[in-house]
Scaffold this motif. Sequence first.
Motif, mmCIF file in Angstrom:
data_model
loop_
_atom_site.group_PDB
_atom_site.id
_atom_site.type_symbol
_atom_site.label_atom_id
_atom_site.label_comp_id
_atom_site.label_asym_id
_atom_site.label_seq_id
_atom_site.Cartn_x
_atom_site.Cartn_y
_atom_site.Cartn_z
ATOM 1 N N GLU A 118 0.609 -1.459 -0.203
ATOM 2 C CA GLU A 118 -0.272 0.053 0.457
ATOM 3 C C GLU A 118 1.032 1.512 0.088
ATOM 4 O O GLU A 118 0.548 2.574 -0.251
ATOM 5 C CB GLU A 118 -1.157 0.264 1.222
ATOM 6 C CG GLU A 118 -1.768 -1.329 0.966
ATOM 7 C CD GLU A 118 -3.220 -1.145 1.714
ATOM 8 O OE1 GLU A 118 -4.223 -1.399 1.467
ATOM 9 O OE2 GLU A 118 -2.916 -0.527 3.094
ATOM 10 N N PHE A 145 -6.038 -0.157 -8.110
ATOM 11 C CA PHE A 145 -5.670 -0.906 -7.437
ATOM 12 C C PHE A 145 -6.007 -2.261 -7.298
ATOM 13 O O PHE A 145 -5.550 -3.249 -8.041
ATOM 14 C CB PHE A 145 -5.268 -0.608 -5.861
ATOM 15 C CG PHE A 145 -3.467 -0.776 -5.229
ATOM 16 C CD1 PHE A 145 -2.888 -0.474 -6.154
ATOM 17 C CD2 PHE A 145 -3.786 -1.157 -4.500
ATOM 18 C CE1 PHE A 145 -1.757 -0.855 -5.410
ATOM 19 C CE2 PHE A 145 -1.947 -1.655 -4.167
ATOM 20 C CZ PHE A 145 -1.033 -1.112 -4.627
ATOM 21 N N ALA A 146 -7.793 -1.613 -7.977
ATOM 22 C CA ALA A 146 -8.127 -2.618 -8.070
ATOM 23 C C ALA A 146 -8.807 -3.409 -9.615
ATOM 24 O O ALA A 146 -9.290 -4.143 -9.675
ATOM 25 C CB ALA A 146 -9.911 -2.386 -7.683
ATOM 26 N N ALA A 147 -7.879 -3.049 -10.324
ATOM 27 C CA ALA A 147 -7.763 -2.887 -12.129
ATOM 28 C C ALA A 147 -7.988 -4.673 -11.932
ATOM 29 O O ALA A 147 -6.931 -4.772 -11.180
ATOM 30 C CB ALA A 147 -6.816 -2.152 -12.911
ATOM 31 N N TRP A 165 -5.210 -8.778 -10.193
ATOM 32 C CA TRP A 165 -6.062 -9.786 -9.920
ATOM 33 C C TRP A 165 -5.408 -10.568 -10.210
ATOM 34 O O TRP A 165 -5.268 -11.850 -8.775
ATOM 35 C CB TRP A 165 -7.081 -9.804 -10.618
ATOM 36 C CG TRP A 165 -8.278 -9.396 -10.444
ATOM 37 C CD1 TRP A 165 -8.173 -7.290 -10.117
ATOM 38 C CD2 TRP A 165 -10.363 -8.477 -11.049
ATOM 39 N NE1 TRP A 165 -9.062 -6.614 -9.532
ATOM 40 C CE2 TRP A 165 -9.963 -7.143 -10.901
ATOM 41 C CE3 TRP A 165 -10.316 -9.607 -12.416
ATOM 42 C CZ2 TRP A 165 -10.824 -6.820 -10.927
ATOM 43 C CZ3 TRP A 165 -11.663 -9.345 -12.366
ATOM 44 C CH2 TRP A 165 -12.307 -7.869 -12.455
ATOM 45 N N VAL A 205 -3.802 -11.140 -6.686
ATOM 46 C CA VAL A 205 -5.036 -11.516 -5.468
ATOM 47 C C VAL A 205 -4.924 -13.372 -5.339
ATOM 48 O O VAL A 205 -4.944 -13.717 -4.408
ATOM 49 C CB VAL A 205 -6.189 -11.303 -5.779
ATOM 50 C CG1 VAL A 205 -7.651 -11.709 -5.308
ATOM 51 C CG2 VAL A 205 -6.092 -9.307 -6.086
ATOM 52 N N LEU A 236 -8.020 -5.653 -4.834
ATOM 53 C CA LEU A 236 -9.804 -6.247 -5.360
ATOM 54 C C LEU A 236 -10.896 -4.796 -4.779
ATOM 55 O O LEU A 236 -11.501 -4.699 -6.297
ATOM 56 C CB LEU A 236 -11.085 -7.462 -4.836
ATOM 57 C CG LEU A 236 -9.763 -8.570 -5.554
ATOM 58 C CD1 LEU A 236 -11.080 -9.735 -4.253
ATOM 59 C CD2 LEU A 236 -10.412 -8.578 -7.205
ATOM 60 N N VAL A 237 -10.882 -4.588 -4.293
ATOM 61 C CA VAL A 237 -11.835 -2.885 -3.811
ATOM 62 C C VAL A 237 -10.671 -2.287 -3.182
ATOM 63 O O VAL A 237 -11.598 -1.345 -2.972
ATOM 64 C CB VAL A 237 -13.119 -3.710 -2.875
ATOM 65 C CG1 VAL A 237 -13.674 -4.261 -3.905
ATOM 66 C CG2 VAL A 237 -12.185 -3.833 -1.508
ATOM 67 N N GLY A 238 -9.324 -2.203 -3.067
ATOM 68 C CA GLY A 238 -9.066 -0.792 -2.440
ATOM 69 C C GLY A 238 -9.072 0.349 -2.887
ATOM 70 O O GLY A 238 -9.157 1.432 -1.737
ATOM 71 N N TRP A 269 -12.052 1.611 -3.580
ATOM 72 C CA TRP A 269 -13.235 2.053 -2.709
ATOM 73 C C TRP A 269 -12.569 2.449 -1.769
ATOM 74 O O TRP A 269 -13.365 3.407 -0.363
ATOM 75 C CB TRP A 269 -14.241 1.462 -2.491
ATOM 76 C CG TRP A 269 -14.623 1.192 -3.979
ATOM 77 C CD1 TRP A 269 -15.986 2.398 -4.818
ATOM 78 C CD2 TRP A 269 -14.700 0.738 -5.214
ATOM 79 N NE1 TRP A 269 -16.746 2.028 -5.858
ATOM 80 C CE2 TRP A 269 -15.497 0.870 -6.629
ATOM 81 C CE3 TRP A 269 -13.574 -0.179 -5.816
ATOM 82 C CZ2 TRP A 269 -15.584 0.260 -7.384
ATOM 83 C CZ3 TRP A 269 -13.604 -0.840 -7.008
ATOM 84 C CH2 TRP A 269 -14.951 -0.252 -8.467
#
Lengths: 268, 250
Positions: free
Chosen positions: A139, A225-227, A231, A234, B46-48, B50
């Motif tokens: 982060e 970051f969520a693009a 993934w 993830v 995934l949703v960071g 937001w």
Amino acid sequence: MAATIPNDGMTAKGARPTKAAAAARMLSLNLPWGKFSAGLVGMLLLFGLYRWYTEATAFTHGMDYFSPDFRTYWMNLMFVQLIVIGVVGVASVSYLWKTRDRHMEALSPMDELRRYMFLIVQLMATTICAYIIFSLYAESDATWHQITVRDTDFTPTHVGLFYFGTPMTILFSAIHFMYARTRLPQFAARLSVPHAMIVAGPILIMPNVGFNEWGHTFFYAEELFAAPIHWGFVVLGWSFFAAGGLLVQMFSRMSELVRSMETAARPA
Amino acid sequence: MSAVTTNTPAQVADFRHRLDITVDWLVIPLVIMLFAAVFSVHFALLVGDWDYWIDWRDRRWWPLVTPLALSVIPGVFGYLLWDRLRLPVGGTLTILALSAAAWVSRYMNFHGFGGFPMDMVFPSTFIALGLILDTVLVLTRSWFWTGLIGGYLFGALIYPLNWPLLAAYHVPLELHGNMLTVADLMGFEYVRTAIPEYVRIIEHSTLRTFGGVVTPLTAVFAGFLTVLSYWFWVWIGSLVSRTTWLRKII
């Protein structure tokens, strides 16, 4: 054991020591808690110093990959850390293999339990490393990208995250995997799928870094970051789901070992 | 072995007791750190976005995608903790670990390293959702009912749970003839590298409102999807909790 937990032979707080309790001190795993603590403190110091260095130089000497400053402060650091981690990794794994236990059938329950405790400590070190990397370092990279436009593949936070933190996690993973394979009978005889999964995850992050950088320079210049381009990380993080299966494998065996000691101690 | 056989049952029992305590002292922090690590990377990627920024917490996407991502780890590790250890703490413990890691990271990274004000980047609160899941699990002792009731509430209650924190940022104001929220204004004042893209993605629609029926409808839909998500990830948890061995690698 609990070599670690001070035991002065008392049966309860404030009570006088009984003969049985005092004699029980003989049954001890004699774990080197001082070394464990020193290792933990050393690891936290290393990551803390790295973080301090990042804060001190990222925005002053790390903004432009093409500047001489960047090479001095960041690229040189990256090359040195990759070499050091690589050498330490090869040396550690080679040492573990060379000194492997070739007579595991003669291992006493007490010695095997002691080795399981060593494995737990190694897993703990890996987990702490993973927390620092997956949360704090990852982060910091999210923050960096929202302040600076993505310019090149090498940025201060990438050097810390992908070329220091991730290799460190791989290093710890390789060590505890090889430790289990060379010193614990059930892990030597068979391959633990959960164990292999939690080792494979961090290793596969590196190829995914390659895809990530390729994608960012080719078709996705932004840094949401969520693009979807992220993934893959993830899914590789999900490999740690298998830690549950690994812990069950370990605890089942540890429980068996203690039961065998209880059976052996029971009067005929 | 020979050394062991000389010990008495009392000695072995005492040893076992001390061993249990030692394992607890090592494994409980290990597991909490593991939850924090896995949940952080999973949630961030995934949703960071937001959850990082106050102006991202809209009424349409944030309450929908967040519970979907948030219900994964409680499902996976909740199975392990309940099925193997009979500990109904999977939801609460994993979300507590995520929350603690998020607060540390927001303060150190977004505030300390990046210089954004904390009231722009503070994490949302989700702990009550974990408590709901675990409570339903204890009361029903059933994954089906926990998913149906707990999962639905998990998805539906994200917005009302956070409303007291968000309300002040959704107050409308006028700036240069345009109406926007306080959160929007903060987003424009603290420029990030891709703000226009963010705003376009979040607010792409035909009618922008400050409330109305958008949020309740989103909550209902989110609840429904979270039921399915929770069941699916509990099943995944049952798979990864297995003690699988292979005789040969190749």
